[in-house]
Design a protein around this motif. Sequence first.
Motif, PDB file in Angstrom:
ATOM      1  N   PRO A  61       1.134  -1.060  -0.326  1.00  0.00           N
ATOM      2  CA  PRO A  61       0.247   0.354  -0.010  1.00  0.00           C
ATOM      3  C   PRO A  61       0.565   1.173  -0.152  1.00  0.00           C
ATOM      4  N   GLU A  62       2.233   1.261   0.250  1.00  0.00           N
ATOM      5  CA  GLU A  62       2.805   2.496   0.271  1.00  0.00           C
ATOM      6  C   GLU A  62       4.137   2.312  -1.469  1.00  0.00           C
ATOM      7  N   CYS A  63       4.215   1.889  -1.535  1.00  0.00           N
ATOM      8  CA  CYS A  63       5.468   1.645  -2.573  1.00  0.00           C
ATOM      9  C   CYS A  63       4.473   0.889  -4.385  1.00  0.00           C
ATOM     10  N   THR A  64       3.626  -0.041  -4.107  1.00  0.00           N
ATOM     11  CA  THR A  64       2.472  -1.187  -4.972  1.00  0.00           C
ATOM     12  C   THR A  64       3.760  -2.053  -5.935  1.00  0.00           C
ATOM     13  N   GLY A  65       4.728  -1.802  -4.503  1.00  0.00           N
ATOM     14  CA  GLY A  65       5.392  -3.421  -5.019  1.00  0.00           C
ATOM     15  C   GLY A  65       5.193  -4.457  -4.866  1.00  0.00           C
ATOM     16  N   ASP A  66       5.801  -5.821  -5.238  1.00  0.00           N
ATOM     17  CA  ASP A  66       4.419  -6.897  -5.146  1.00  0.00           C
ATOM     18  C   ASP A  66       5.688  -6.931  -3.578  1.00  0.00           C
ATOM     19  N   VAL A  67       4.428  -8.325  -2.705  1.00  0.00           N
ATOM     20  CA  VAL A  67       4.779  -8.408  -1.151  1.00  0.00           C
ATOM     21  C   VAL A  67       4.532  -9.645  -1.513  1.00  0.00           C
ATOM     22  N   SER A  68       5.191 -10.525  -1.259  1.00  0.00           N
ATOM     23  CA  SER A  68       5.219 -12.256  -1.120  1.00  0.00           C
ATOM     24  C   SER A  68       5.613 -12.855   0.233  1.00  0.00           C
ATOM     25  N   VAL A  69       4.132 -13.274   0.455  1.00  0.00           N
ATOM     26  CA  VAL A  69       4.118 -13.895   1.502  1.00  0.00           C
ATOM     27  C   VAL A  69       3.638 -15.376   1.694  1.00  0.00           C
ATOM     28  N   ALA A  70       4.308 -15.993   2.381  1.00  0.00           N
ATOM     29  CA  ALA A  70       4.295 -17.281   2.526  1.00  0.00           C
ATOM     30  C   ALA A  70       1.940 -17.935   2.640  1.00  0.00           C
ATOM     31  N   PRO A  71       1.842 -18.906   2.538  1.00  0.00           N
ATOM     32  CA  PRO A  71       0.473 -18.842   2.516  1.00  0.00           C
ATOM     33  C   PRO A  71       0.268 -19.464   4.066  1.00  0.00           C
ATOM     34  N   GLU A  72       0.680 -20.159   4.905  1.00  0.00           N
ATOM     35  CA  GLU A  72       0.505 -20.350   6.187  1.00  0.00           C
ATOM     36  C   GLU A  72       0.739 -18.883   7.462  1.00  0.00           C
ATOM     37  N   VAL A  73       1.228 -17.451   6.650  1.00  0.00           N
ATOM     38  CA  VAL A  73       0.980 -16.324   7.536  1.00  0.00           C
ATOM     39  C   VAL A  73      -0.356 -16.463   8.404  1.00  0.00           C
ATOM     40  N   GLU A  74      -0.004 -15.055   9.818  1.00  0.00           N
ATOM     41  CA  GLU A  74      -0.532 -15.471  10.174  1.00  0.00           C
ATOM     42  C   GLU A  74      -1.480 -13.526  10.427  1.00  0.00           C
ATOM     43  N   LEU A  75      -2.933 -13.679  11.113  1.00  0.00           N
ATOM     44  CA  LEU A  75      -3.436 -13.309  10.620  1.00  0.00           C
ATOM     45  C   LEU A  75      -2.622 -12.102  11.321  1.00  0.00           C
ATOM     46  N   ASN A  76      -2.862 -10.674  11.407  1.00  0.00           N
ATOM     47  CA  ASN A  76      -2.039  -9.165  12.393  1.00  0.00           C
ATOM     48  C   ASN A  76      -0.767  -9.226  12.571  1.00  0.00           C
ATOM     49  N   GLU A  77       0.142 -10.998  11.515  1.00  0.00           N
ATOM     50  CA  GLU A  77       1.427 -10.291  12.054  1.00  0.00           C
ATOM     51  C   GLU A  77       2.064  -9.462  10.644  1.00  0.00           C
ATOM     52  N   ILE A  78       2.875  -9.361  11.028  1.00  0.00           N
ATOM     53  CA  ILE A  78       3.930  -7.576  10.152  1.00  0.00           C
ATOM     54  C   ILE A  78       4.990  -8.664   9.852  1.00  0.00           C
TER      55      ILE A  78
END
Length: 56
Positions: free
Chosen positions: A7-24
Amino acid sequence: MLKEACPECTGDVSVAPEVELNEIVECAECMAELEIVSREPLIIALAPETEEDWGE
């Protein structure tokens, strides 16, 4: 990996499928701290700034 636009730079952010809700997570392009707001669908937002509580 799940991908969403930063939301800051519109670049792609990749996260693991098991990412937790509210994780930073961090944007690799602009280094912004982002919070996982929803997992399905994946929604990320700028993480709230931590505020001093001054011992309260």
